[in-house]
Scaffold this motif. Structure first.
Motif, PDB file in Angstrom:
ATOM      1  N   VAL A  68     -20.373 -38.514  -7.175  1.00 27.77           N
ATOM      2  CA  VAL A  68     -19.062 -38.543  -7.809  1.00 27.77           C
ATOM      3  C   VAL A  68     -18.049 -39.054  -6.792  1.00 27.77           C
ATOM      4  O   VAL A  68     -17.911 -38.489  -5.705  1.00 27.77           O
ATOM      5  N   VAL A  69     -17.356 -40.125  -7.144  1.00 24.98           N
ATOM      6  CA  VAL A  69     -16.422 -40.752  -6.217  1.00 24.98           C
ATOM      7  C   VAL A  69     -15.014 -40.712  -6.804  1.00 24.98           C
ATOM      8  O   VAL A  69     -14.780 -41.183  -7.929  1.00 24.98           O
ATOM      9  N   ALA A  70     -14.065 -40.156  -6.051  1.00 25.18           N
ATOM     10  CA  ALA A  70     -12.663 -40.140  -6.441  1.00 25.18           C
ATOM     11  C   ALA A  70     -12.018 -41.464  -6.036  1.00 25.18           C
ATOM     12  O   ALA A  70     -12.244 -41.938  -4.914  1.00 25.18           O
ATOM     13  N   ALA A  71     -11.220 -42.038  -6.928  1.00 24.27           N
ATOM     14  CA  ALA A  71     -10.656 -43.355  -6.637  1.00 24.27           C
ATOM     15  C   ALA A  71      -9.330 -43.552  -7.342  1.00 24.27           C
ATOM     16  O   ALA A  71      -9.095 -43.004  -8.423  1.00 24.27           O
ATOM     17  N   SER A  72      -8.470 -44.362  -6.725  1.00 20.65           N
ATOM     18  CA  SER A  72      -7.268 -44.835  -7.410  1.00 20.65           C
ATOM     19  C   SER A  72      -7.704 -45.772  -8.533  1.00 20.65           C
ATOM     20  O   SER A  72      -8.691 -46.493  -8.404  1.00 20.65           O
ATOM     21  N   PRO A  73      -6.953 -45.783  -9.657  1.00 23.51           N
ATOM     22  CA  PRO A  73      -7.393 -46.591 -10.802  1.00 23.51           C
ATOM     23  C   PRO A  73      -7.593 -48.068 -10.488  1.00 23.51           C
ATOM     24  O   PRO A  73      -8.593 -48.661 -10.904  1.00 23.51           O
ATOM     25  N   VAL A  74      -6.616 -48.663  -9.795  1.00 22.12           N
ATOM     26  CA  VAL A  74      -6.659 -50.109  -9.529  1.00 22.12           C
ATOM     27  C   VAL A  74      -6.407 -50.353  -8.041  1.00 22.12           C
ATOM     28  O   VAL A  74      -5.449 -49.831  -7.493  1.00 22.12           O
ATOM     29  N   PRO A  75      -7.242 -51.136  -7.386  1.00 20.42           N
ATOM     30  CA  PRO A  75      -8.457 -51.780  -7.879  1.00 20.42           C
ATOM     31  C   PRO A  75      -9.721 -50.950  -7.633  1.00 20.42           C
ATOM     32  O   PRO A  75     -10.806 -51.349  -8.028  1.00 20.42           O
ATOM     33  N   HIS A  76      -9.567 -49.791  -6.971  1.00 15.70           N
ATOM     34  CA  HIS A  76     -10.726 -49.053  -6.477  1.00 15.70           C
ATOM     35  C   HIS A  76     -11.687 -48.651  -7.592  1.00 15.70           C
ATOM     36  O   HIS A  76     -12.895 -48.902  -7.503  1.00 15.70           O
ATOM     37  N   ALA A  77     -11.156 -48.000  -8.641  1.00 13.61           N
ATOM     38  CA  ALA A  77     -12.026 -47.581  -9.737  1.00 13.61           C
ATOM     39  C   ALA A  77     -12.605 -48.781 -10.472  1.00 13.61           C
ATOM     40  O   ALA A  77     -13.737 -48.718 -10.964  1.00 13.61           O
ATOM     41  N   GLU A  78     -11.843 -49.859 -10.542  1.00 14.66           N
ATOM     42  CA  GLU A  78     -12.368 -51.069 -11.191  1.00 14.66           C
ATOM     43  C   GLU A  78     -13.545 -51.636 -10.408  1.00 14.66           C
ATOM     44  O   GLU A  78     -14.550 -52.073 -10.996  1.00 14.66           O
ATOM     45  N   ILE A  79     -13.432 -51.646  -9.093  1.00 15.85           N
ATOM     46  CA  ILE A  79     -14.531 -52.142  -8.258  1.00 15.85           C
ATOM     47  C   ILE A  79     -15.742 -51.225  -8.378  1.00 15.85           C
ATOM     48  O   ILE A  79     -16.884 -51.690  -8.530  1.00 15.85           O
ATOM     49  N   LEU A  80     -15.508 -49.922  -8.333  1.00  8.79           N
ATOM     50  CA  LEU A  80     -16.607 -48.975  -8.483  1.00  8.79           C
ATOM     51  C   LEU A  80     -17.268 -49.088  -9.854  1.00  8.79           C
ATOM     52  O   LEU A  80     -18.499 -48.976  -9.980  1.00  8.79           O
ATOM     53  N   THR A  81     -16.473 -49.297 -10.887  1.00  6.30           N
ATOM     54  CA  THR A  81     -17.023 -49.422 -12.234  1.00  6.30           C
ATOM     55  C   THR A  81     -17.865 -50.690 -12.357  1.00  6.30           C
ATOM     56  O   THR A  81     -18.900 -50.700 -13.038  1.00  6.30           O
ATOM     57  N   TYR A  82     -17.448 -51.761 -11.672  1.00  2.28           N
ATOM     58  CA  TYR A  82     -18.281 -52.964 -11.637  1.00  2.28           C
ATOM     59  C   TYR A  82     -19.638 -52.635 -11.012  1.00  2.28           C
ATOM     60  O   TYR A  82     -20.695 -53.048 -11.519  1.00  2.28           O
ATOM     61  N   VAL A  83     -19.608 -51.890  -9.898  1.00  2.00           N
ATOM     62  CA  VAL A  83     -20.855 -51.494  -9.245  1.00  2.00           C
ATOM     63  C   VAL A  83     -21.695 -50.635 -10.188  1.00  2.00           C
ATOM     64  O   VAL A  83     -22.910 -50.847 -10.335  1.00  2.00           O
ATOM     65  N   LYS A  84     -21.061 -49.668 -10.824  1.00  2.26           N
ATOM     66  CA  LYS A  84     -21.767 -48.763 -11.744  1.00  2.26           C
ATOM     67  C   LYS A  84     -22.428 -49.531 -12.882  1.00  2.26           C
ATOM     68  O   LYS A  84     -23.589 -49.278 -13.230  1.00  2.26           O
ATOM     69  N   LYS A 101     -18.064 -58.967  -3.486  1.00  2.67           N
ATOM     70  CA  LYS A 101     -17.103 -59.908  -2.905  1.00  2.67           C
ATOM     71  C   LYS A 101     -16.662 -60.944  -3.932  1.00  2.67           C
ATOM     72  O   LYS A 101     -15.468 -61.239  -4.061  1.00  2.67           O
ATOM     73  N   LYS A 102     -17.592 -61.469  -4.701  1.00  2.45           N
ATOM     74  CA  LYS A 102     -17.262 -62.456  -5.729  1.00  2.45           C
ATOM     75  C   LYS A 102     -16.412 -61.826  -6.827  1.00  2.45           C
ATOM     76  O   LYS A 102     -15.457 -62.432  -7.318  1.00  2.45           O
ATOM     77  N   PHE A 103     -16.752 -60.588  -7.195  1.00  4.89           N
ATOM     78  CA  PHE A 103     -15.963 -59.878  -8.207  1.00  4.89           C
ATOM     79  C   PHE A 103     -14.511 -59.728  -7.751  1.00  4.89           C
ATOM     80  O   PHE A 103     -13.573 -59.978  -8.516  1.00  4.89           O
ATOM     81  N   ILE A 104     -14.310 -59.324  -6.498  1.00  6.35           N
ATOM     82  CA  ILE A 104     -12.959 -59.155  -5.965  1.00  6.35           C
ATOM     83  C   ILE A 104     -12.215 -60.486  -5.958  1.00  6.35           C
ATOM     84  O   ILE A 104     -11.055 -60.570  -6.376  1.00  6.35           O
ATOM     85  N   GLU A 105     -12.862 -61.532  -5.500  1.00  9.33           N
ATOM     86  CA  GLU A 105     -12.216 -62.851  -5.437  1.00  9.33           C
ATOM     87  C   GLU A 105     -11.858 -63.366  -6.827  1.00  9.33           C
ATOM     88  O   GLU A 105     -10.758 -63.887  -7.046  1.00  9.33           O
ATOM     89  N   ASP A 106     -12.771 -63.212  -7.771  1.00 12.31           N
ATOM     90  CA  ASP A 106     -12.534 -63.735  -9.121  1.00 12.31           C
ATOM     91  C   ASP A 106     -11.487 -62.930  -9.876  1.00 12.31           C
ATOM     92  O   ASP A 106     -10.633 -63.496 -10.568  1.00 12.31           O
ATOM     93  N   LYS A 107     -11.537 -61.615  -9.754  1.00 11.88           N
ATOM     94  CA  LYS A 107     -10.651 -60.756 -10.556  1.00 11.88           C
ATOM     95  C   LYS A 107      -9.235 -60.684 -10.001  1.00 11.88           C
ATOM     96  O   LYS A 107      -8.268 -60.673 -10.763  1.00 11.88           O
ATOM     97  N   TYR A 108      -9.099 -60.668  -8.674  1.00 12.70           N
ATOM     98  CA  TYR A 108      -7.785 -60.378  -8.098  1.00 12.70           C
ATOM     99  C   TYR A 108      -7.097 -61.588  -7.481  1.00 12.70           C
ATOM    100  O   TYR A 108      -5.915 -61.498  -7.119  1.00 12.70           O
ATOM    101  N   ALA A 109      -7.782 -62.704  -7.361  1.00 12.97           N
ATOM    102  CA  ALA A 109      -7.167 -63.982  -6.987  1.00 12.97           C
ATOM    103  C   ALA A 109      -6.220 -63.880  -5.792  1.00 12.97           C
ATOM    104  O   ALA A 109      -5.091 -64.368  -5.832  1.00 12.97           O
TER     105      ALA A 109
END
Length: 275
Positions: free
Chosen positions: A39-55, A260-268
Motif C-alpha cells: 500500500v503506497v500513499a501518494a499525492s494525487p498528481v502526478p504521483h498516484a497517476e504514475i503509480l496507477t500506470y504501474v499498477k 519514463k516514457k509515460f512521464i514524458e508523454d503525459k506531462y510534456a
C-alpha cells in the motif's frame, strides 16, 4: 478514472503521529505483512497517476500486488508510513523529508528518486515577471522547505535578494533587498493555486499546479531549473523496510523505460523523469 482510494485530508494536525489504521481504510499493518499488497500513499498528481500506470500496466507481470491511496496533504503520507498504516509513500523530496523527520521524530528514508516537479511562479493578473507592480502580493507555501524553495525561485529571477547562506529554511526575514516591496502571503501548499484570484502571483508546487489544470512548462511566469536540483521526488519507506521485496519490485518498475516514457508523454516537460 483511477483505481485508487481517494482520502481527503485537508484539515489535519501537522504534529499528529498516531493516525490509526481506520484513517487509511485498512485493518492491518500493511508494512509488516510482506505477503499482502504493498500500500503506497501518494499525492494525487502526478504521483498516484504514475503509480496507477504501474499498477495497471507493469505490476502484475512483475508479481507485485500494488494498492494506491491518495492523500491531499504533505503530512499524512509520512505519519501513515511511520505508523505502518501504509507500506511506502511517494510524494516528497529530500530537503522536505529531512525537515519532517527532524521536527516529528519520524524515521522515513528514501528508496529511489523518480521525478522532479519544477516549482513555478504563476499569475492571473500579469503575463511577465517584470509587470508585477510595487507592493504586489505573492503567495508562497508555508512549510519550511517549500517556502525557502519559493524564495530562492524569486531570488533567481531578480525579484528579491536573500542574505548569504540562506538555505532550505529561508523565510521572508532573510530577504535583504526587495526592490518591488513585494508582500508575502504564506499558505498551505495545496492552497496556493486557489489563491491566484486573490493575489498578484503565487508560487505553486508542480503537483498542485498540474492538479489545478495549470501547465508548468507553458503557464509559469518563471520555472525552477531542473539542473542539479535537490528536489527530486522519491519512493520512501520507514527505515528498516528498504529490503521488503515488494518495495524493491516497485522501485525497479518506477525507474523503468516504460515509466519514463509515460512521464514524458503525459506531462510534456511539466514533470521530468530523474533517472
Amino acid at each position: 478514472m483511477r483505481n485508487t482510494a481517494k482520502i481527503t485530508t485537508a484539515v489535519l494536525a501537522a504534529g499528529a503521529l498516531t493516525l490509526g489504521l481506520t484513517a487509511c481504510g485498512s485493518d492491518k499493518d500493511s508494512a509488516s505483512d510482506t505477503s499482502g499488497p504493498l500500500v503506497v500513499a501518494a499525492s494525487p498528481v502526478p504521483h498516484a497517476e504514475i503509480l496507477t500506470y504501474v499498477k495497471d500496466n507493469l505490476a502484475e507481470k512483475a508479481g507485485l500486488d500494488l494498492e494506491v491511496k491518495e492523500f491531499t496533504d504533505y503530512v499524512t503520507p509520512n505519519t501513515a508510513t511511520e505508523d505502518g498504516s501504509v507500506g511506502a509513500n511517494y510524494f516528497q523530496n529530500q530537503p522536505y523529508l529531512d525537515d519532517f523527520n527532524k521536527k516529528n521524530g519520524t524515521h522515513i528514508v528514501p528508496v529511489v528518486t523518480v521525478h522532479l516537479e519544477p516549482l513555478g511562479l504563476y499569475s492571473s493578473k500579469v503575463e511577465k515577471v517584470g509587470d508585477l507592480k510595487s507592493g504586489a502580493t505573492v503567495a508562497v507555501p508555508n512549510d519550511t522547505v517549500n517556502e525557502a524553495r519559493a524564495l530562492k525561485l524569486l531570488a533567481a529571477n531578480g525579484l528579491i535578494t536573500l542574505k548569504d547562506g540562506a538555505g532550505s529554511a529561508a523565510t521572508p526575514a532573510d530577504i535583504t533587498k526587495n526592490p518591488k516591496n513585494l508582500k508575502f502571503k504564506e499558505l498551505e501548499a495545496a492552497q496556493t493555486p486557489r489563491s491566484l484570484n486573490d493575489v498578484d502571483a503565487a508560487v505553486v508546487n508542480g503537483n498542485y499546479a498540474i492538479e489545478a489544470d495549470l501547465k508548468p512548462a507553458e503557464d509559469a511566469l518563471v520555472l525552477e531549473s531542473a539542473e542539479n536540483s535537490p528536489y527530486g521526488n522519491f519512493l520512501a519507506v520507514k527505515e528498516g523496510n528498504e529490503d521488503d521485496p515488494r518495495v524493491k519490485k516497485l522501485a525497479k518498475l518506477l525507474t523503468s523505460p516504460e515509466v519514463k516514457k509515460f512521464i514524458e508523454d503525459k506531462y510534456a516537460g511539466s514533470v521530468i523523469a530523474s533517472f
